[in-house]
Design a protein around this motif. Structure first.
Motif, mmCIF file in Angstrom:
data_model
loop_
_atom_site.group_PDB
_atom_site.id
_atom_site.type_symbol
_atom_site.label_atom_id
_atom_site.label_comp_id
_atom_site.label_asym_id
_atom_site.label_seq_id
_atom_site.Cartn_x
_atom_site.Cartn_y
_atom_site.Cartn_z
ATOM 1 N N MET A 134 54.018 40.275 36.922
ATOM 2 C CA MET A 134 53.356 41.428 37.540
ATOM 3 C C MET A 134 51.834 41.260 37.543
ATOM 4 S SD MET A 134 55.855 43.069 38.605
ATOM 5 C CE MET A 134 54.944 44.470 39.247
ATOM 6 N N ARG A 135 51.298 40.753 36.432
ATOM 7 C CA ARG A 135 49.843 40.518 36.392
ATOM 8 C C ARG A 135 49.438 39.444 37.400
ATOM 9 N NH1 ARG A 135 50.822 41.097 30.824
ATOM 10 N NH2 ARG A 135 51.066 38.848 30.600
ATOM 11 N N TYR A 136 50.210 38.376 37.476
ATOM 12 C CA TYR A 136 49.866 37.289 38.388
ATOM 13 C C TYR A 136 50.023 37.729 39.838
ATOM 14 C CZ TYR A 136 49.545 32.599 40.323
ATOM 15 O OH TYR A 136 49.140 31.500 41.027
ATOM 16 N N ALA A 137 51.008 38.536 40.152
ATOM 17 C CA ALA A 137 51.187 39.016 41.519
ATOM 18 C C ALA A 137 49.986 39.844 41.963
ATOM 19 C CB ALA A 137 52.466 39.841 41.630
ATOM 20 N N HIS A 138 49.454 40.653 41.054
ATOM 21 C CA HIS A 138 48.269 41.448 41.398
ATOM 22 C C HIS A 138 47.076 40.546 41.670
ATOM 23 C CE1 HIS A 138 44.625 43.811 40.400
ATOM 24 N NE2 HIS A 138 45.271 44.790 41.039
ATOM 25 N N ASP A 139 46.852 39.558 40.807
ATOM 26 C CA ASP A 139 45.735 38.631 41.017
ATOM 27 C C ASP A 139 45.928 37.830 42.299
ATOM 28 O OD1 ASP A 139 44.787 39.573 38.630
ATOM 29 O OD2 ASP A 139 45.523 37.863 37.450
ATOM 30 N N LEU A 140 47.155 37.461 42.580
ATOM 31 C CA LEU A 140 47.440 36.665 43.775
ATOM 32 C C LEU A 140 47.140 37.458 45.046
ATOM 33 C CD1 LEU A 140 48.576 33.780 44.103
ATOM 34 C CD2 LEU A 140 50.800 34.818 44.581
ATOM 35 N N LYS A 141 47.487 38.705 45.063
ATOM 36 C CA LYS A 141 47.187 39.542 46.231
ATOM 37 C C LYS A 141 45.689 39.644 46.465
ATOM 38 C CE LYS A 141 51.299 42.463 45.905
ATOM 39 N NZ LYS A 141 51.795 43.837 45.633
ATOM 40 N N THR A 142 44.936 39.819 45.383
ATOM 41 C CA THR A 142 43.472 39.924 45.517
ATOM 42 C C THR A 142 42.883 38.626 46.059
ATOM 43 O OG1 THR A 142 43.453 41.461 43.646
ATOM 44 C CG2 THR A 142 41.365 40.458 44.255
ATOM 45 N N GLU A 143 43.321 37.495 45.515
ATOM 46 C CA GLU A 143 42.793 36.206 45.972
ATOM 47 C C GLU A 143 43.169 35.947 47.424
ATOM 48 O OE1 GLU A 143 43.000 31.451 44.723
ATOM 49 O OE2 GLU A 143 44.134 32.977 43.608
ATOM 50 N N ARG A 144 44.389 36.221 47.799
ATOM 51 C CA ARG A 144 44.819 35.994 49.177
ATOM 52 C C ARG A 144 44.014 36.842 50.146
ATOM 53 N NH1 ARG A 144 48.112 38.993 52.323
ATOM 54 N NH2 ARG A 144 49.120 37.958 54.107
ATOM 55 N N LYS A 145 43.804 38.092 49.800
ATOM 56 C CA LYS A 145 43.022 38.980 50.662
ATOM 57 C C LYS A 145 41.613 38.446 50.869
ATOM 58 C CE LYS A 145 41.580 43.813 50.987
ATOM 59 N NZ LYS A 145 41.609 45.143 50.329
ATOM 60 N N MET A 146 41.009 37.914 49.812
ATOM 61 C CA MET A 146 39.649 37.384 49.913
ATOM 62 C C MET A 146 39.607 36.165 50.840
ATOM 63 S SD MET A 146 37.284 35.873 46.840
ATOM 64 C CE MET A 146 38.403 34.472 46.671
ATOM 65 N N HIS A 147 40.564 35.241 50.689
ATOM 66 C CA HIS A 147 40.560 34.042 51.525
ATOM 67 C C HIS A 147 40.815 34.395 52.994
ATOM 68 C CE1 HIS A 147 40.122 31.694 48.047
ATOM 69 N NE2 HIS A 147 41.408 31.651 47.653
ATOM 70 N N LEU A 148 41.707 35.304 53.254
ATOM 71 C CA LEU A 148 41.969 35.688 54.641
ATOM 72 C C LEU A 148 40.771 36.376 55.264
ATOM 73 C CD1 LEU A 148 45.654 36.959 54.389
ATOM 74 C CD2 LEU A 148 44.836 34.746 55.213
ATOM 75 N N GLN A 149 40.071 37.185 54.486
ATOM 76 C CA GLN A 149 38.855 37.822 55.019
ATOM 77 C C GLN A 149 37.802 36.781 55.351
ATOM 78 O OE1 GLN A 149 37.706 40.685 52.052
ATOM 79 N NE2 GLN A 149 39.085 42.280 52.845
ATOM 80 N N GLU A 150 37.662 35.769 54.517
ATOM 81 C CA GLU A 150 36.704 34.697 54.810
ATOM 82 C C GLU A 150 37.093 33.969 56.089
ATOM 83 O OE1 GLU A 150 36.659 32.213 51.427
ATOM 84 O OE2 GLU A 150 35.478 33.578 50.177
ATOM 85 N N GLY A 151 38.366 33.693 56.284
ATOM 86 C CA GLY A 151 38.806 33.021 57.512
ATOM 87 C C GLY A 151 38.550 33.869 58.743
ATOM 88 N N ARG A 152 38.823 35.164 58.631
ATOM 89 C CA ARG A 152 38.579 36.036 59.792
ATOM 90 C C ARG A 152 37.088 36.154 60.088
ATOM 91 N NH1 ARG A 152 42.776 38.990 57.068
ATOM 92 N NH2 ARG A 152 44.749 38.854 58.238
#
Length: 548
Positions: free
Chosen positions: A103-121
């Motif tokens: 559960m902790r890792y899933a939360h961190d993973l969502k945050t990291e993914r959101k950041m990388h996708l925002q950078e790509g956009r």
């Protein structure tokens, strides 16, 4: 060129979907682990409730189990309770090491993914802006070139027209020069924007986007590694408790091996042995004698017949007085001397009471000795206390000792009376195998009888704890649990009353430690108990001993 950009944008969207799928899969596995934890917790809870349901409710000492089959079953229940505890350990380990970490890792993973996708956009939006600026400058340059061409054509037409004035020609020339200059400026602007766009596009596709894709790839690989670690942790949580669970199962097997059918049978014999003699044979009554008798012997025959009838009545009466042992036992109030019980059961109850009174007497004697020592200390050191203050307590202790001695003497007299009766009858009995129950249709719900002469010989009381399978009226007290074992260093004859003879090297159970008087209470494997000199044995105390 725009087609390639669109294709790359499609790949970016695909990565977006893939990384989202990875997080969904991670959360799905976390949900699976959570449901497994709930199953383990419910399983452990149901096992504990099952153990609690079938464990004996020990409201008194008499209800404790004594048969080996019952003791083995309760040992199995204890092992099953420990097994349930291990299932709880598995659930706790999975909750802490697997589910919580997921559960902790899933939360961190969502945050990291959101950041990388925002950078790509953002990078894509910046490239689109550069392309629009370049395209606008291109269109503007194209428009200015067309205007310059129109000005060129107008100027040439007026210059060739002989009717045109010089002013018109000059004006057209100026307009041509202006449009040409503007076209050159737009050309330079377009060239600059084109160069800038090409540079940004190269940076976008060769630096920015590869970096973002690499970060997304690393993120997805870390997710996969985390899943692998959680799979391993999931299995390790189960594997860690396997040794303890194996010990629980071994304990159940040992409990099953400890069942002794002959010992249980002997306990039943000892519990229900009455000590009564079986009824005598019924005499033959010859009713045909009056047919063949003569006048000469009529008086003698009549007297014999009357005598025979009298003996028959007497025998029947005696037999009827004992038939209750094999049928329904008459109920009556419990008497102080236990005379309402069969002889053997009465002997056991009296012996138990005498043992209890002796223990109480020993306790009071120890208290008296302690009070006398304290009184001597007070007399030698008056500042520590008043010796007279101990006198009431000493008087009360002396009264208790006298009362206990009288009780012991009274019960010993009753015991001697019972032993005299049972001993006389025991000599006239036939011997039988003491390891089997007497089942010749002579049992009753309240008691039973055995022809075993060996059972009538008084020996050390055999005390075993048991669950209430039979009538509580004939139950024996439970034995003291073994707290260790000892090995005889020297032989001891044990002639005195209450002592236990032993041979050199013999191993005994310790049921009571030395209280400072130099004697230790011990028990043989056959149940015989007594005191042995502490200096004659090598004592080994055991922790968490459950008794012999």
């Amino acid at each position: 060129m725009r087609t390639t950009s669109v294709e790359f944008q499609d790949q970016f969207d695909s990565l977006d979907k893939h990384t989202q799928w990875g997080i969904d899969f991670l959360e799905r596995y976390a949900k699976f682990v959570k449901e497994r934890i709930e199953i383990e917790q419910n399983y452990a809870k149901q096992l504990r409730n099952l153990v609690k349901k079938y464990c004996p409710k020990r409201s008194s000492k008499d209800e404790e189990p004594r048969f080996t089959s019952c003791i083995a079953f309760f040992n199995i229940l204890n092992e099953l309770n420990d097994y349930a505890g291990q299932r709880e350990v598995v659930a706790e380990e999975m909750a802490h090491r697997v589910y919580g970490e997921l559960m902790r890792y899933a939360h961190d993973l969502k945050t990291e993914r959101k950041m990388h996708l925002q950078e790509g956009r953002k990078a894509q939006q910046y490239l689109d802006m550069c392309w629009k600026q370049m395209d606008n400058s291109k269109k503007k340059f194209e428009r200015e070139c067309k205007e310059a061409e129109k000005a060129q054509q107008s100027y040439e037409r007026l210059d060739n027209d002989t009717n045109a004035t010089k002013a018109d020609v000059e004006k057209a020339k100026q307009q041509l020069n202006l449009r040409t200059h503007m076209a050159d400026e737009n050309k330079n602007e377009y060239a600059a924007q084109l160069q800038n766009f090409n540079g940004e596009q190269h940076k976008h596709f060769y630096v920015v986007i590869p970096q973002i894709y690499k970060q997304l790839q690393e993120m997805d690989e870390r997710r996969t590694i985390k899943l692998s670690e959680c799979y391993r942790g999931f299995a390790d949580s189960e594997r860690k408790v396997i040794p303890i669970i194996s010990k629980c199962l071994e304990g159940m097997i040992l409990a099953a091996k400890s069942v002794d059918e002959r010992r249980d049978s002997q306990m039943v014999v000892d519990s229900f042995k009455s000590g009564f003699e079986p009824p005598g044979d019924f005499p033959f009554e010859d009713y045909s004698q009056h047919i063949y008798r003569t006048i000469s012997d009529g008086t003698i025959s009549a007297s014999k017949q009357e005598s025979g009838k009298m003996d028959a009545k007497t025998t029947v009466g005696k037999a009827k007085g004992k038939l209750w042992l094999f049928g329904k036992k008459p109920k009556g109030p419990a008497l102080e001397d236990f005379s309402h019980l069969p002889p053997e059961q009465r002997r056991k109850k009296l012996q138990q009471r005498i043992d209890e009174l002796n223990r109480e007497l020993q306790k009071e004697s120890d208290q008296k000795e302690a009070l006398n020592k304290m009184k001597d200390v007070y007399e030698k050191n008056p500042q520590m206390g008043d010796p007279g203050s101990l006198q009431p307590k000493l008087a009360e202790t002396m009264n208790n000792i006298d009362r206990l001695r009288m009780e012991i003497h009274k019960n010993e007299a009753w015991l001697s009376e019972v032993e005299g009766k049972t001993g006389g009858r025991g000599d006239r009995r036939h011997s039988s195998d003491i390891n089997h129950l007497v089942t010749q249709g002579r049992e009753s719900p309240e008691g039973s009888y055995t022809d075993d002469a060996n059972q009538e010989v008084r020996g050390p009381p055999q005390q075993h704890g048991h669950h209430n399978e039979f009538d509580d009226e004939f139950e024996d007290d439970d034995p003291l649990p073994a707290i260790g074992h000892c090995k005889a260093i020297y032989p001891f004859d044990g002639h005195n009353e209450g002592t236990l003879a032993m041979k050199e090297g013999e191993v005994l159970y310790i049921i009571e430690e030395d209280k400072g008087d130099g004697w230790t209470r011990a028990r043989r494997q056959n149940g015989e108990e007594g005191y042995v000199p502490t200096s004659y044995i090598d004592v080994t105390l055991e922790k968490n001993s459950k008794g012999s």
